[in-house]
Each structure stands twice: as structure tokens, then as C-alpha cells.
Design an enzyme around this catalytic site. Structure first.
Site, mmCIF file in Angstrom:
data_model
loop_
_atom_site.group_PDB
_atom_site.id
_atom_site.type_symbol
_atom_site.label_atom_id
_atom_site.label_comp_id
_atom_site.label_asym_id
_atom_site.label_seq_id
_atom_site.Cartn_x
_atom_site.Cartn_y
_atom_site.Cartn_z
ATOM 1 N N GLY B 29 1.195 -1.854 0.003
ATOM 2 C CA GLY B 29 0.085 -0.220 0.381
ATOM 3 C C GLY B 29 0.602 1.182 -0.307
ATOM 4 N N CYS B 238 -27.164 -10.236 -16.649
ATOM 5 C CA CYS B 238 -26.903 -9.519 -17.943
ATOM 6 C C CYS B 238 -28.133 -9.752 -19.502
ATOM 7 C CB CYS B 238 -25.168 -9.878 -18.335
ATOM 8 S SG CYS B 238 -24.184 -9.650 -19.591
ATOM 9 N N CYS B 241 -25.810 -12.569 -21.469
ATOM 10 C CA CYS B 241 -25.394 -14.219 -20.376
ATOM 11 C C CYS B 241 -26.015 -14.275 -19.627
ATOM 12 C CB CYS B 241 -23.931 -13.839 -20.499
ATOM 13 S SG CYS B 241 -23.326 -13.293 -18.797
ATOM 14 N N CYS B 263 -22.757 -6.876 -19.178
ATOM 15 C CA CYS B 263 -21.469 -7.993 -18.565
ATOM 16 C C CYS B 263 -20.061 -6.689 -18.766
ATOM 17 C CB CYS B 263 -20.687 -8.777 -18.340
ATOM 18 S SG CYS B 263 -21.375 -10.321 -18.015
ATOM 19 N N CYS B 269 -18.353 -12.688 -19.374
ATOM 20 C CA CYS B 269 -19.939 -12.555 -21.195
ATOM 21 C C CYS B 269 -19.394 -13.858 -21.461
ATOM 22 C CB CYS B 269 -19.837 -11.409 -21.493
ATOM 23 S SG CYS B 269 -21.489 -11.134 -21.633
#
Lengths: 258, 288
Positions: B29, B238, B241, B263, B269
Site C-alpha cells: 500500500g 446481463c 449472458c 457484463c 460474458c
């Protein structure tokens, strides 16, 4: 008034190259006491205050603060995180210009809540309640809580700055010309407010100003500075009513009588 | 045979970047400064990510590049081509087949595995930047773990919008120490940062910073006790899909209010469609 002074200042000296900022200033501040520092522009008042509050490192001298947990500690020798922690719990600093002390892009509530969040508050509802409480105390309407300081008048900004500083219940407040730049009626209200808060919270304060009326109202003791040196100090009424040093006499007689 | 050194950058530069990456991995970080190079693309197109990818690539790697989850957008296609040409590495659109994935603004839906490296393109690495403009001060705040200000931002969100409205670049705390900007990924992806099996490296070219989240690192999204973090997405499935758990893009299809949700991860997808899943607007197959 037993035991320790809250703040003990010993021989603070700060120079800017060859020029003197302030030199060899010493005093004790006791709990609940308000100390006024007056003097003309350039007399080293703000330098001294900066040194006391840890914003400027002094060249010489010690500032000893009676901390809650560990008793008297030399502030200059504390580590930076400790000093920052002190700066947002037991200490407060009210700037002359509210823009220096406030976050102008953050709402009033956020400004007041910042210190709480900095010491670990993580509950939105409680932070907001506390902020509301403090806005009311400094006479800012509760429905202004989500307004930004930009939309506030100068007097309101200054009161907001005070609320933001006092929200963590500090024991010592540094004020640099808290009434500077405000018109007289707003000044009077602010002074009234400050006096009430200082008395009710038992605050100790160091107030730097060039306005003798401010110290007359707020300060228990007074220090007069000229050319970086303390030329006279004593009880406020004593210094103002019976000035001994030539400069103090000049200062007192310079006040316009209406 | 290409006239470029492998992966465009010279070896000394790659070495310098690898050192920054190693430091970043050692201090999760923490933003490690590095001497960002001029790349043959404009700032904001992923110069940081490209440099990190170049430093991580080996001839045996398989590279995948995505932009907002998609493999076929300009940015993704050009960066993929760039490395095909300068490094000659294999490329793929399949998340599972890739060893290095450079991404802009998404984490793939397919869970990453050990040995994969996810490289993020970061525009502004400093999470405190819009709260505190001074770099000297923000560095000190990181050093002193002085992060109260971050919550002021979230407070402002709630005060103004009634909920934490930050929906991307949502600040996180890494391993209980550094507050980090996860680059502008949607906050939907934030939970995937934590405990990831893959190494995640973030590169900011213009700002000259690299930071990293090593595998199995704890990453916590900041929040309030009474306003907890929520990984949000559009409340739809979606349209191609039928997946109702993936992150969706909203696509305007005409100027009379028609829209569809698809997606954002094209590989995910396509994989689902190949497996026979269908959504609301999938082309109808005639059995005739």
C-alpha cells in the site's frame, strides 16, 4: 490552584537569520487562566504563539505542557505523532483568518467533525449529533450544517472555527487575533461567546492580539511585547490602568476613545 | 526479430522499476516513487501500467489487457499490440490463461490464481489528493497514519447524498496500515482486492508512483459503523449472458430511452454465452 502550571514556557527564542523574532520569553500558564499577549505589528507575538503551538521550532527554550496521561512533557521533544495528537485533543489553535483554520470545501458539519474523526470516531450519527450540538453552542443555525464555510459571513466562519477547535474538549487554546477583520458589533458577540466558553469549559488560553479591548474582556494576565522582547507583564487591569513601561503607556494612550 | 529491446524498455530501466515493485510488495500500500519514463503513448493512457508490465514480462508470459473490463477497446487493443510487437509474447483474452493482466478500471470476474500478476493503470495514486493538495503534507500524513481526513470525505458524501456516494476509487486500508487508492475500479471490485491469490501492482506513470498489494493481503474498504461499505452494482442481470452477479455496463441503444445492461468483463460474458447461458436480449436461436 495547586500543583503544576498547565503550560510552562522557558526562555523561548526564535530568530529569522540575524533578525529577532522573539527572544527569551518565559511565563507560566495555570489551569483556567487566560493570558493575553499584546504588542504592535512585528513585535514577535505571532512568532511566539507559533513556537508555543509547535508550528515553528524555536531556536532555544522549552515549552512544557502538563499532559493528561504522563504529566509535564517538553512539547519540543515529543515525537511528531504525539505532537499532532496533542494538537487535536488537548490543544486548539484559532487562526486570525478563518480560511487558515477551516476546510473551505468541506461542509460546516464536516469541519466540526474532522477532529472527532481524526481521533477515531467512526459513527456517522454520533459525529453529526456532536457537530449539531457545537454549531448551536456557537450560535450557528442547525440548518446550516451542510453548507460550506464559503457561504458563511466572516463572523460565522470565525465561530465555526471555534466550534471546530473546541469539539474535542481541549484544555488549552491558542488564539491569534481571533477578532481581527470583524466589525465591532460582530466582534462584541464573538468576545461574549468566547468569554462564555472559556469560563464554562474552564479553558486555559493564550490570546495574541493588538486590540486592548479584547484582552481587557478576556485575559486574566497580560504580557506586552516590543521588538521581540517582553517589556511588561502583570494582571490585565493592573497593566492597562497603571502602565509602567514607556511603550505600554504609549500603547494604552493610543486607544481611541469614542 | 524486433528492433526494440525486449518489452521496449532498456534493461536498466526495468531493473529500476523492479526495485520499486519489490519495495512496494515489501510495504503493501505504500507509494514508491520511481523514475517514470516517457512512453510512446500519452499520459492517462496507462503509461504507468505499461512500464510495470514491461518490467514484469518474461518471454514465457501470456499477456491479457483489459480496459473497463473489455478486451476489445482501443486502449486494450493498442497496449496488447504494443507488447506483441516489442516483446513478442503470447497474448490471450482469457483471464484463466493469462499470467500477466494489465487492467484499466476493473478486476476480472474470474477469480485470479497464484502466479498471476494483475497490473493496474492509475491516474492519481494519492487517495488524499483532493482533500489535501500539498504533496509534502500527504506524505507526512501517510507516515504518521493520520487518516482522519479520509473519513471527512466519506462524511461529506453521507451529509450530501444520504449514503456513501463514492462509487469508484473507493479508499481502502491495506494490512491495517496504509490508506490506498485502488485506482478507479468500481467499489463493486473492492472486496476482490482483499486476500487475492494474485499479486496486484499499481503503476502511475505521470505521478511516478508504484504500489502493490501482495497475495493474501488484507484490504479493508473504509466506512462508518452506521453506514457500512456496500459493493454496489446495477440491479439487473446481463442482457447477453443472464449473469446477475457480475458488474454491468449500461449501454444506450437508441434515443428513445432504450438501454441494455451487459457484463463489463467481456471474457466472462463470452465464456458464459459459450456455455449456453442466455440473457434477455440474446439473439434467438431458431431450432428450425
Amino acid at each position: 490552584m495547586t500543583g503544576q502550571p498547565l503550560l510552562r514556557v522557558e526562555g523561548i527564542t526564535r530568530t529569522y537569520g540575524g533578525r529577532i523574532g522573539c527572544t527569551d520569553v518565559s511565563f507560566d500558564l495555570w489551569p483556567g487562566e487566560v493570558m493575553g499577549i499584546v504588542g504592535e505589528s512585528g513585535s514577535g507575538k505571532s512568532t511566539l504563539l507559533g513556537c508555543l503551538a509547535g508550528h515553528l521550532p524555536p531556536d532555544e527554550g522549552r515549552v512544557i505542557f502538563d499532559t493528561r496521561a504522563e504529566g509535564p512533557r517538553d512539547v519540543m521533544r515529543m515525537s511528531e505523532p504525539e505532537r499532532r495528537m496533542l494538537g487535536r485533543t488537548d490543544w486548539a489553535f484559532v487562526h486570525q483568518n478563518p480560511r487558515d483554520g477551516l476546510r473551505m470545501g468541506v461542509s460546516a458539519g464536516g469541519n466540526v467533525g474532522e477532529r472527532l474523526m481524526a481521533v477515531g470516531a467512526r459513527h456517522y450519527g454520533r459525529i453529526r449529533d456532536e457537530a449539531l450540538d457545537w454549531l448551536t453552542r456557537v450560535e450557528i443555525a442547525a440548518d446550516r450544517i451542510d453548507d460550506r464555510p464559503r457561504q458563511f459571513s466572516g463572523g460565522m466562519q470565525q465561530r465555526l472555527q471555534i466550534a471546530r477547535n473546541l469539539v474535542t474538549g481541549p484544555r488549552l487554546v491558542f488564539m491569534d487575533e481571533p477578532t481581527g477583520g470583524l466589525d465591532v458589533s460582530v466582534q462584541a458577540r464573538l468576545l461574549d461567546l468566547l468569554r462564555g466558553l472559556v469560563r464554562s469549559m474552564g479553558l486555559s488560553a493564550v490570546i495574541v492580539t493588538h486590540d486592548l479591548a479584547v484582552v481587557r474582556l478576556l485575559a486574566d494576565r497580560l504580557m506586552v511585547m516590543k521588538g521581540g522582547r517582553v517589556v511588561e507583564q502583570g494582571l490585565t487591569d493592573q497593566v492597562l490602568d497603571d502602565p509602567q513601561h514607556a511603550y505600554t503607556q504609549l500603547l494604552v494612550s493610543s486607544v481611541l476613545q469614542v | 526479430m524486433s528492433d526494440y529491446n525486449f518489452a521496449y524498455l532498456d534493461e536498466q530501466t526495468k531493473r529500476m522499476i523492479r526495485r520499486a515493485i519489490l519495495k512496494g510488495v515489501a510495504v503493501p500500500g505504500y507509494q514508491v516513487p520511481f523514475a517514470s519514463r516517457e512512453m510512446p503513448m500519452p499520459y492517462g493512457w496507462g503509461t504507468g501500467g505499461v512500464q510495470v508490465t514491461a518490467a514484469c514480462l518474461t518471454p514465457g508470459d501470456t499477456l491479457k489487457v483489459i480496459d473497463q473490463g473489455a478486451d476489445d477497446t482501443t486502449n486494450a487493443v493498442s497496449i496488447r499490440k504494443f507488447f506483441q510487437r516489442t516483446a513478442g509474447v503470447a497474448v490471450t483474452e482469457s483471464t484463466a490463461a493469462a499470467t500477466i493482466i494489465q487492467t484499466r478500471h476493473r478486476i476480472p470476474e474470474t477469480p485470479l490464481t497464484e502466479g498471476q500478476i494483475l497490473v493496474y493503470q492509475v491516474p492519481i495514486p494519492e487517495p488524499l489528493r483532493f482533500l489535501e493538495p500539498r504533496e509534502t503534507e500527504t506524505r507526512r500524513m501517510h507516515a504518521l497514519e493520520d487518516y482522519g481526513l479520509m473519513h471527512v470525505k466519506l462524511y461529506e458524501d453521507i451529509a450530501r447524498n444520504g449514503a456513501i456516494a463514492t462509487s469508484y476509487a473507493y479508499p481502502v486500508k491495506v494490512e491495517g496500515r496504509y490508506v490506498m487508492d485502488p485506482s478507479p475500479i468500481p467499489k463493486f471490485d473492492n472486496p476482490k482486492l482483499s486476500g487475492s491469490r494474485a499479486l496486484q501492482v499499481f503503476g502511475a506513470g505521470r505521478e511516478q508512483r508504484i504500489y502493490a498489494v501482495p497475495p493474501y493481503t488484507d484490504v479493508v474498504s473504509l466506512d462508518f459503523e452506521d453506514h457500512p461499505f456496500e459493493a454496489s452494482k446495477a440491479p439487473h442481470a446481463c442482457d447477453l449472458c443472464g449473469d446477475d452477479a457480475s458488474y454491468l455496463d449500461e449501454v444506450i441503444t437508441d434515443d428513445s430511452g432504450g438501454r441494455m445492461f451487459v457484463c463489463s468483463d467481456t471474457d466472462h460474458c463470452a465464456g458464459r454465452q459459450a456455455a449456453g447461458h442466455r440473457g434477455r436480449l440474446s439473439p434467438q436461436e431458431d431450432a428450425a
